[in-house]
Scaffold this motif. Structure first.
Motif, mmCIF file in Angstrom:
data_model
loop_
_atom_site.group_PDB
_atom_site.id
_atom_site.type_symbol
_atom_site.label_atom_id
_atom_site.label_comp_id
_atom_site.label_asym_id
_atom_site.label_seq_id
_atom_site.Cartn_x
_atom_site.Cartn_y
_atom_site.Cartn_z
ATOM 1 N N GLN A 118 -27.618 -43.952 -86.663
ATOM 2 C CA GLN A 118 -27.311 -43.690 -88.065
ATOM 3 C C GLN A 118 -27.803 -44.798 -88.989
ATOM 4 O O GLN A 118 -27.761 -44.659 -90.212
ATOM 5 C CB GLN A 118 -25.801 -43.500 -88.245
ATOM 6 N N MET A 119 -28.279 -45.895 -88.415
ATOM 7 C CA MET A 119 -28.752 -47.018 -89.227
ATOM 8 C C MET A 119 -30.176 -46.786 -89.705
ATOM 9 O O MET A 119 -30.872 -45.870 -89.274
ATOM 10 C CB MET A 119 -28.671 -48.318 -88.409
ATOM 11 N N GLU A 129 -26.933 -54.790 -90.959
ATOM 12 C CA GLU A 129 -27.286 -53.819 -89.921
ATOM 13 C C GLU A 129 -27.855 -54.514 -88.699
ATOM 14 O O GLU A 129 -27.550 -54.125 -87.564
ATOM 15 C CB GLU A 129 -28.275 -52.798 -90.468
ATOM 16 N N LYS A 130 -28.666 -55.530 -88.894
ATOM 17 C CA LYS A 130 -29.219 -56.276 -87.767
ATOM 18 C C LYS A 130 -28.100 -56.947 -86.972
ATOM 19 O O LYS A 130 -28.134 -56.982 -85.736
ATOM 20 C CB LYS A 130 -30.207 -57.326 -88.258
ATOM 21 N N ARG A 132 -25.018 -55.863 -86.786
ATOM 22 C CA ARG A 132 -24.300 -54.792 -86.099
ATOM 23 C C ARG A 132 -25.067 -54.302 -84.873
ATOM 24 O O ARG A 132 -24.460 -53.984 -83.842
ATOM 25 C CB ARG A 132 -24.049 -53.636 -87.068
ATOM 26 N N VAL A 133 -26.401 -54.258 -84.963
ATOM 27 C CA VAL A 133 -27.204 -53.844 -83.812
ATOM 28 C C VAL A 133 -27.065 -54.839 -82.673
ATOM 29 O O VAL A 133 -26.931 -54.454 -81.504
ATOM 30 C CB VAL A 133 -28.689 -53.679 -84.207
ATOM 31 N N ARG A 134 -27.069 -56.124 -83.003
ATOM 32 C CA ARG A 134 -26.879 -57.141 -81.956
ATOM 33 C C ARG A 134 -25.525 -56.975 -81.288
ATOM 34 O O ARG A 134 -25.404 -57.116 -80.068
ATOM 35 C CB ARG A 134 -27.033 -58.549 -82.557
ATOM 36 N N TRP A 135 -24.501 -56.675 -82.089
ATOM 37 C CA TRP A 135 -23.171 -56.457 -81.534
ATOM 38 C C TRP A 135 -23.148 -55.221 -80.640
ATOM 39 O O TRP A 135 -22.485 -55.211 -79.601
ATOM 40 C CB TRP A 135 -22.162 -56.327 -82.657
ATOM 41 N N ILE A 136 -23.890 -54.187 -81.036
ATOM 42 C CA ILE A 136 -23.995 -52.971 -80.215
ATOM 43 C C ILE A 136 -24.595 -53.298 -78.856
ATOM 44 O O ILE A 136 -24.099 -52.846 -77.812
ATOM 45 C CB ILE A 136 -24.827 -51.898 -80.938
ATOM 46 N N TYR A 137 -25.645 -54.099 -78.842
ATOM 47 C CA TYR A 137 -26.266 -54.476 -77.572
ATOM 48 C C TYR A 137 -25.285 -55.253 -76.692
ATOM 49 O O TYR A 137 -25.215 -55.036 -75.479
ATOM 50 C CB TYR A 137 -27.520 -55.324 -77.829
ATOM 51 N N VAL A 138 -24.527 -56.158 -77.305
ATOM 52 C CA VAL A 138 -23.531 -56.936 -76.550
ATOM 53 C C VAL A 138 -22.477 -56.005 -75.960
ATOM 54 O O VAL A 138 -22.097 -56.135 -74.780
ATOM 55 C CB VAL A 138 -22.875 -57.999 -77.450
ATOM 56 N N MET A 139 -22.003 -55.043 -76.762
ATOM 57 C CA MET A 139 -20.996 -54.096 -76.287
ATOM 58 C C MET A 139 -21.527 -53.272 -75.117
ATOM 59 O O MET A 139 -20.820 -53.039 -74.127
ATOM 60 C CB MET A 139 -20.589 -53.162 -77.426
ATOM 61 N N GLN A 140 -22.783 -52.835 -75.208
ATOM 62 C CA GLN A 140 -23.357 -52.024 -74.143
ATOM 63 C C GLN A 140 -23.529 -52.829 -72.859
ATOM 64 O O GLN A 140 -23.213 -52.339 -71.759
ATOM 65 C CB GLN A 140 -24.687 -51.432 -74.598
ATOM 66 N N VAL A 141 -23.994 -54.055 -72.979
ATOM 67 C CA VAL A 141 -24.130 -54.916 -71.795
ATOM 68 C C VAL A 141 -22.762 -55.132 -71.157
ATOM 69 O O VAL A 141 -22.602 -55.034 -69.926
ATOM 70 C CB VAL A 141 -24.770 -56.271 -72.165
#
Length: 211
Positions: A118-119, A129-130, A132-141
């Protein structure tokens, strides 16, 4: 509100893609490098990718279909083996453990991927947004790592009960040698899973005549 025919078409496409993913599992599953009771393979990497491509529910369905095909005797497990003896054997817990692994890690991957889609495109993202994307990657890992830990736990307990091995021996044979490779697979999935998913979605839109 979506047209019912488009909803049915989307569900049918998902089911076809799920069957295709199960076929990919059957191709990748037997290919492995035997180093002990549990062989080295790329199967967990393909499982991780399937979450990005299918979403966690259909990924679980594809994995269940793969296990059922192996259960009835098709040689889709490591070393081109199949049947109940393999699934119920000492390493069968690692096969069955794929299901809780996907069910526990997959929903967070789905949720965070939906937020990322959605970004704005990468080139035009704001600083927020950048971040938040880094946080998304951390959450997925983190959650793929947690799912892998669940797989280790489930499979190792099964192995210990089946063989009478101690905790130390089971970890030394079935877990510790695989940690570095599985960490690499997790980072590869987080880095390339969205790319593979986008490619599959683009092909699907072309086939539907939307591009």
């Amino acid at each position: 509100m979506k047209d019912r025919s488009s909803i049915r078409s989307g569900s049918l496409a998902k089911m076809i893609l799920t069957a295709m993913m199960a076929a990919v599992f059957c191709i990748v599953g037997p290919v492995s490098i035997p180093i002990g009771p549990v062989p080295i393979s790329l199967f967990t990497l393909v499982l991780f990718f399937s979450v990005y491509i299918l979403g966690w529910r259909y990924s679980v369905l594809a994995c269940v279909l793969y296990l059922v095909l192996g259960l009835i005797g098709l040689p889709v497990f490591s070393g081109f083996q199949g049947g109940l003896a393999k699934l119920a054997g000492p390493t069968g817990g690692y096969l069955i453990g794929y299901i809780p692994m996907l069910m526990l890690s997959g929903p967070i991957v789905d949720l965070t991927e939906n937020k990322r889609r959605q970004m704005s495109p990468r080139a035009t993202r704001s600083k927020d947004e950048k971040r938040r994307v880094r946080w998304i990657y951390v959450m997925q890992v983190n959650h793929l790592s947690f799912g892998t830990l669940v797989l280790y736990t489930f499979g190792t307990i099964w192995f210990m009960v089946s063989t009478g091995s101690s905790v130390g021996a089971a970890l030394g044979l079935c877990v510790i040698p695989f940690i570095p490779g599985d960490l690499v697979k997790i980072f590869m999935a987080v880095a390339f899973g969205p790319v593979v998913s986008q490619s599959v979605r683009s092909v699907g839109r072309i086939m539907d005549g939307k591009e």
